[in-house]
Write an enzyme that holds these catalytic residues in place. Structure first.
Site, PDB file in Angstrom:
ATOM      1  N   GLU A 211       1.093  -1.136   0.057  1.00  0.00           N
ATOM      2  CA  GLU A 211       0.170  -0.072  -0.431  1.00  0.00           C
ATOM      3  C   GLU A 211       1.036   1.278  -0.016  1.00  0.00           C
ATOM      4  OE1 GLU A 211      -2.984  -0.349   3.217  1.00  0.00           O
ATOM      5  OE2 GLU A 211      -3.798  -1.612   2.105  1.00  0.00           O
ATOM      6  N   GLU A 334      -5.686  -8.475  -0.499  1.00  0.00           N
ATOM      7  CA  GLU A 334      -6.041  -8.185   0.367  1.00  0.00           C
ATOM      8  C   GLU A 334      -7.724  -7.777   0.514  1.00  0.00           C
ATOM      9  OE1 GLU A 334      -4.317  -5.250   3.962  1.00  0.00           O
ATOM     10  OE2 GLU A 334      -2.340  -5.417   3.232  1.00  0.00           O
TER      11      GLU A 334
HETATM   12  O1  AHR Z   1      -4.392  -6.027   7.075  1.00  0.00           O
HETATM   13  C1  AHR Z   1      -4.775  -5.041   7.586  1.00  0.00           C
HETATM   14  C2  AHR Z   1      -4.430  -3.935   7.032  1.00  0.00           C
HETATM   15  O2  AHR Z   1      -5.193  -2.758   6.185  1.00  0.00           O
HETATM   16  C3  AHR Z   1      -2.653  -3.932   6.751  1.00  0.00           C
HETATM   17  O3  AHR Z   1      -2.032  -3.906   7.093  1.00  0.00           O
HETATM   18  C4  AHR Z   1      -3.116  -3.572   4.915  1.00  0.00           C
HETATM   19  O4  AHR Z   1      -2.264  -3.139   4.205  1.00  0.00           O
HETATM   20  C5  AHR Z   1      -4.133  -2.638   5.781  1.00  0.00           C
HETATM   21  O5  AHR Z   1      -4.543  -1.136   5.627  1.00  0.00           O
END
Ligand code: AHR
Length: 541
Positions: A211, A334
């Site tokens: 990110e 994610e």
């Molecule tokens: O999964 C939790 C968090 O969400 C992770 O660390 C990050 O990559 C995202 O913003």
């Protein structure tokens, strides 16, 4: 080949605009997810000759970050009577092994952008206690790369390694590749051997940072700066091991002000050097996102479908700019529902060890949407090769531990069915379903359907979300070329209370129930889908 009635349906799909939701704007419109308002019975057309792509099982991966109690007290808890001699929780390993999670992303997440992997290798007594600045938490580093590799092997998963491109350098990233993948005779591979690990870990998949578009990210930079850094890291890493599969950081969500522009600029710098681009998405039933309207919430996987389409459009735009024969794939590394434990103390470790962070409690409607998201991912199997339910244990997770055991949250079930039943080729189904209007989305089909056909054993699996909060829906499955024999499994997740959740005190409040095993005759199967439900059904060939 098509009857007149059939042609009419296909035409409807073409003219239905957003109501031709799901994959209609990604795929040829014949045999796609479509919607009609006519009649109450949904129709699903299955033709085994029409498939989208072989399903990569890495689509059902997961994620473990050094965050909260995911690692410490989650999978690693040497003080627990439930741990083995390595400190690994046996009950958790058994759950993960049973799930057969194919790939697990590690060690972050936001954590990775400040992580020095050298802190987590070598004799445990020499490893520093560090203050992790992503989550304001003390990390003892008692669990690191080699422990993760050993644990992954036991549970039968492959690693998807995250690299620090925040505070970390490209050189240090390449050093980790050397540490993990070279057998011996170099500085970093020999260091691994002095740490007691002779055999290389042979890690194939790597995330080039996390990110990096987010102002919250340690080392956040502009898209061009990141693209150049990712290019440099990729070149150095491939010099160590040319067989790697590398994933560049795409936008961390469609809400970002730089959404898509970030992706384009990054890829302009590193397209030739990477194999894939990442996407992230967390969905909430909040005032802001859905107005707290569950009917809208259950349609939100369609907005993920749009995010996938838009991201692919950018990948292919840059491909055109570069005149490249290479087509990137996507790593949706994610995804989940996450909105309750997302502020204040739920996000701040207050400089403690293994704090309770992001411990989202999942209810029935969350599980139904997770089923819908699984459907969305599967329908995009032609371009998504990896996806990770974020995360696996304790932190926004299907599995939760306490001192005495492990709990399956509601979202465990749709995820486990994908792992259990989705196999082989993804079917390019034509689905005609009654619809309902959702503000900001348009006409949404009540039934969201995806399916697979395993050419090895002929088994067909179907996954059906019924978004109707009040009514059961009948579906008529029309087997176009060959009808299956008998139903092997049929199971449904539903209930009267969308807000019901499981807890250690009441772990069976939301659990699957056996569903009807309808017979097939004259090339048709009739199936009833209860209101507010997600169904997995599998037929023998
Ligand atoms: O999964 C939790 C968090 O969400 C992770 O660390 C990050 O990559 C995202 O913003």
């Amino acid at each position: 080949m098509f009857s007149d009635k059939r042609r009419h349906f296909l035409k409807q799909a073409v003219t239905a605009g957003i109501a031709c939701s799901a994959n209609s704007f990604l795929k040829p419109l014949a045999f796609t997810q479509s919607s009609t308002n006519s009649g109450d019975v949904a129709r699903i057309y299955v033709d085994s000759r029409r498939t989208i792509a072989p399903l990569d099982r890495n689509m059902f991966g997961s994620f473990l970050e050094h965050l909260g109690r995911a690692i410490y007290e989650g999978i690693y808890d040497p003080g627990s009577s439930l741990a083995d001699s390595a400190g690994f929780r046996k009950d958790v390993m058994e759950e993960v092994r049973q799930l057969r999670v194919p790939i697990i992303r590690y060690p972050g997440g936001n954590f990775v952008s400040g992580y020095n992997w050298l802190d987590g290798v070598g004799p445990r007594k020499d490893r520093p206690r560090i203050l992790d600045k992503a989550w304001n938490t003390i990390d003892t580093n008692q669990f690191g790369t080699n422990e993760f590799m050993a644990w992954s092997k036991i549970v039968g998963s492959k690693p998807l390694m995250g690299l620090n491109l925040g505070t970390g350098t490209a050189e240090r990233a390449a050093a980790l590749v050397e540490y993990c993948n070279i057998e011996k005779g170099t500085k970093w591979s020999d260091l691994r051997r002095t740490h007691g690990v002779e055999q290389p870990h042979a890690v194939k998949h790597w995330c080039l940072g996390n990110e990096m578009d987010g102002p919250w990210q340690i080392g956040h930079m502009t898209a061009t700066e990141y693209g150049l850094k990712a290019q440099d890291a990729a070149r150095q890493m491939r010099a160590v091991d040319p067989s790697l599969e590398l994933i560049a950081c795409g936008s961390s969500g469609p809400g970002m002000p730089t959404y898509l522009e970030w992706d384009r600029e990054v890829l302009e710098q590193c397209y030739q050097y990477v194999d894939a681009l990442s996407l992230h998405r967390y969905i909430g039933n909040t005032q802001e996102e859905t107005g707290g309207d569950s009917a809208k919430f259950l349609a939100m996987n369609l907005s993920m479908e749009q995010q996938i389409a838009e991201t692919l459009a950018v990948c292919d735009l840059v491909r055109g700019h570069k005149r490249s024969p290479k087509k990137l794939w996507l790593s949706f590394d994610e995804w989940n529902v996450w909105y309750r434990a997302r502020s204040g103390d739920a996000m701040n470790g207050h400089e403690s060890e293994a704090p309770h962070l992001l411990e989202e409690v999942y209810n029935l409607e969350d599980a139904l949407l997770v089923g819908g998201i699984v459907n969305t991912l599967v329908r995009n199997a032609d371009r998504i090769k990896i996806a990770c339910l974020a995360q696996l244990v304790n932190v926004i997770a299907p599995l939760v531990t306490n001192a005495n055991g492990v709990l399956r949250q509601t979202i465990y079930y749709p995820y486990s069915w994908a792992l259990q039943f989705a196999r082989g080729n993804v079917l390019n189904l034509l689905v005609e379903s009654p619809t309902y209007e959702v503000s900001g989305i348009g006409q949404v089909p009540y039934l969201d359907v995806t399916g697979t056909l395993n050419p090895e054993d002929g088994k067909v699996s179907m996954f059906i979300l019924n978004r109707d909060l009040n009514k059961a829906h009948m579906a008529e499955i029309n087997w176009q070329d060959r009808a299956p024999n008998s139903v092997l499994n049929s199971t449904v997740l539903t209930g009267g209370d969308l807000k019901a959740f499981n807890s250690f005190e009441a772990p069976q409040r939301v659990v699957p129930q056996p569903a009807d095993k309808p017979s097939t005759g004259g090339g048709r199967t009739k199936l009833e889908l209860p209101a507010r439900s997600y169904t997995a059904i599998q037929w023998a060939s």
